[in-house]
Scaffold this active site. Structure first.
Site, PDB file in Angstrom:
ATOM      1  CG  ASP A 315      -1.738   1.229   1.520  1.00  0.00           C
ATOM      2  OD1 ASP A 315      -2.778   1.306   0.365  1.00  0.00           O
ATOM      3  OD2 ASP A 315      -1.759   2.025   2.212  1.00  0.00           O
ATOM      4  CD  GLU A 369      -2.298   2.305  -3.422  1.00  0.00           C
ATOM      5  OE1 GLU A 369      -3.207   3.247  -3.629  1.00  0.00           O
ATOM      6  OE2 GLU A 369      -1.931   2.451  -2.401  1.00  0.00           O
TER       7      GLU A 369
END
Length: 646
Positions: A315, A369
């Site tokens: 993330d 990401e």
């Protein structure tokens, strides 16, 4: 009198690797471990607190008294405190009482605890990750499913809101209850992988799991570590891969968490320009500190090892790599070369990728990401890359959704939003994400991003999905998007499963099933999905008609598929140039009644030559539809598939 006995699990080499930032199995050393000493079963505790004056174990077994069970500091200056306590049972609640250099007493949960209580000042639990796995067959062959030359279609879900207890909608289901519903559903829909939004322990529900406090603990919201393992085991037994969201980018400032762990900036960077995240009001890891690198890389290893995860989606990589991320001029400090790249974070990510791929080989995959154009994210570290297996294709996602929001009459002015990705789609190994971030915070659900009346909205979304599934790259779809969830995602309640009673939603559901099946069975869609010879434009510039035509190619010369997108609400008889000697057949039409389309047949009206060796095919295109054609195999050629080498 101190009731703690001396004991250690650390060798001198363990300590050396920890201090060097190269110990990647710290979960076998730090934390609470059931061991035997002098014939007595008990628990060994160890924690890193180099600036503490004193560290003791407090818990329900000693009425949270910090004077009774004091740990011993190691003699080697490592900052590790450790000790053994007799006869503590599983489930014992505990924390570390840490006396700081200033005399404060901080009550901290165990950074390596395997289970936490479920409350805002949660204590740790003496726990275990022992589990008898039944997924040997999957584990031995999963490299085939995670290969870049395999179909990878991911269903992203939030365990707390995918489905809830029907009798009590406020109650979470247990991991095992979820398994009983999720496994048959994924089998029905045909996804190859699931991606769980963070399952690591977190205190604040609205963070969706991205504000992690217990990095080594499966959240107790849904059960025990073994319950989560059961869920993963069942998915594996049904040939479904599991990707976990992993958050090494930041952590919250909860009093029982990592922040100021021993009274100093131990895990976070002490410079707030590098150590505090202005958007999330959270704290950023000090990637230049070796012990912190060991903590984080060990954490990645832990989920891949103990929980048999098949991949990690990392993330907020953009925020990690950029010193100026979400900061104004003057609020960040350039690196030694005067640039904005966080060199310590980049080096950490390179070490992370190198370590996990060395340990697990090509049986796992790491996914970034990342929303910027940071170069070489998915290139090998030894070639100067960052070493990820894939990267989310955020540019494709934004351009695509922007296009489908446009009125039909204006689409010709935005035509190349759908062609632009082909300019860079082989720069990295991309996964195309239609994720949770696109259906929250006032952005509207996917179906309500589409233009037109109800029929046109669903036709648009069906065609968008055809575009995604036939485009090079892996796929990701967020829960609810597969049947046209009408409301924005709400983490406090279940998806609106009742919508499947309505034909337009059921039709979209059927379409996603079919596209997953085509993606998995038609090798031209996946064999060369990351290779330049796997894609060719036939028509990219027909702005007036809003039509796109492209080929996807497998490893065999005759393994070719054609996709035609008609993104105008009208029927067209459309002429397409095709190669001499080829013939085509329609194998999919998103406008069929099965998908709640208008039922216009996508039929080939004629194939003929115009001039010397100029062959054309005229095909009827349904309105707002995507069709897929297969090149018929020419019996004159005896072609063989090129054997894939692992």
């Amino acid at each position: 009198m101190n009731s703690v006995k001396t004991y250690t699990l650390f060798t001198d080499h363990d300590v050396y690797l920890f201090k060097e930032g190269r110990h990647y199995k710290l979960y076998s050393k730090f934390g609470a471990h059931s061991v035997e000493k002098d014939g007595v079963q008990g628990v060994y505790f160890s924690v890193w607190a180099p600036n503490a004056k004193k560290v003791s174990i407090i818990g329900d077994f000693n009425n949270w008294n910090h004077k009774d069970h004091i740990l011993f500091p190691r003699w080697d200056g490592s900052g590790i405190w450790e000790g053994f306590i007799d006869e503590l049972p599983w489930g014992t609640l505990y924390k570390y009482a840490i006396e700081t250099a200033r005399g404060e007493i901080l009550e901290k949960s165990d950074p390596y605890a395997l289970s936490w209580e479920q409350n805002i000042q949660a204590a740790s639990l003496v726990s275990t990750t022992w589990y008898e796995w039944n997924d040997k067959e999957w584990m031995e062959s999963r490299w085939k499913k995670n290969s870049l030359q395999a179909p990878i279609s991911v269903y992203e879900l939030h365990l707390g809101s995918w489905i809830r207890d029907e009798e009590d909608p406020k109650r979470f289901l247990n991991y095992r209850d979820i398994a009983n519903k999720l496994v048959p559903y994924i089998n029905e829909m045909g996804f190859t992988h699931v991606e769980f939004m963070p399952v690591m322990e977190y205190p604040y529900d609205p963070s969706w799991g991205y504000q992690v406090t217990g990095f080594y603990a499966a959240t107790s919201r849904f059960g025990s570590p073994q319950d989560l393992m059961f869920l993963i085991d069942e998915l594996h037994k049904n040939n479904i891969g599991v990707i976990l969201d992993w958050v090494p980018s930041h952590f919250p400032g909860d009093a029982n968490g990592l922040y100021r762990f021993d009274g100093s900036h131990l895990y976070e960077h002490e410079d707030p320009r590098k150590g505090f995240h202005p958007d999330w009001k959270s704290h950023i890891f000090n990637y230049g500190r070796n012990e912190v690198k060991s903590f984080l890389i060990s954490n990645a290893m832990f989920w891949l090892d103990r929980y048999h995860a098949d991949g990690l989606r990392v993330d907020a990589v953009t925020s990690m790599l950029h010193l100026d991320y979400s900061r104004n001029e003057g609020d960040w400090e350039p690196n030694i070369y005067g640039g904005n790249v966080n060199l310590e974070a980049k080096a950490f990510l390179q070490e992370f990728n190198t370590a996990v791929y060395k340990e697990f080989g090509d049986s796992i995959i790491t996914i970034a990401e990342e929303s910027s154009d940071f170069p070489m994210l998915t290139k090998p570290v030894h070639d100067g890359g960052v070493g990820f297996g894939m990267k989310w294709m955020m540019g494709w996602m934004h351009d695509t959704l922007d296009y489908f929001k446009e009125d039909f009459v204006n689409r010709k002015y935005h035509h190349h939003k759908l062609t632009f990705a082909s300019m860079y789609m082989y720069n990295e190994n991309y996964m195309m994400p239609l994720s949770h971030d696109e259906v929250v915070h006032g952005k509207a659900s996917l179906i309500y991003k589409m233009k037109g009346d109800e029929w046109q909205k669903f036709a648009n979304l069906r065609t968008l999905y055809v575009y995604m599934y036939t485009h090079p790259g892996a796929k990701l779809l967020f829960m609810g998007d597969e049947f046209g969830q009408t409301s924005e995602w709400n983490f406090t309640q279940s998806l609106d499963w009742h919508l499947l009673k309505y034909p337009v939603h059921k039709g979209l559901h059927n379409l996603v099933k079919k596209l997953n099946n085509l993606y998995k069975t038609e090798s031209a869609f996946y064999e060369n999905q990351f290779e330049k010879n796997g894609f060719e434009w036939i028509e990219a510039d027909d702005l007036e008609n809003s039509v796109y035509v492209y080929l996807r190619k497998g490893k065999r010369r005759d393994d070719v598929l054609m996709t035609v997108l008609n993104l105008a609400p009208k029927i067209l008889d459309y002429k397409i140039k095709i190669s001499s000697g080829t013939h085509w057949e329609v194998i999919f039409n998103s406008d069929e009644a099965e998908y709640s389309g208008s039922g216009v047949e996508a039929e080939i009206l004629e194939e003929k030559y115009e001039g010397e060796n100029q062959k054309f095919m005229t095909i009827k295109l349904p309105p707002l539809a995507g069709i897929i054609l297969r090149q018929k195999k020419d019996k004159k050629y005896k072609l063989h598939r090129i054997k894939y080498k692992r």
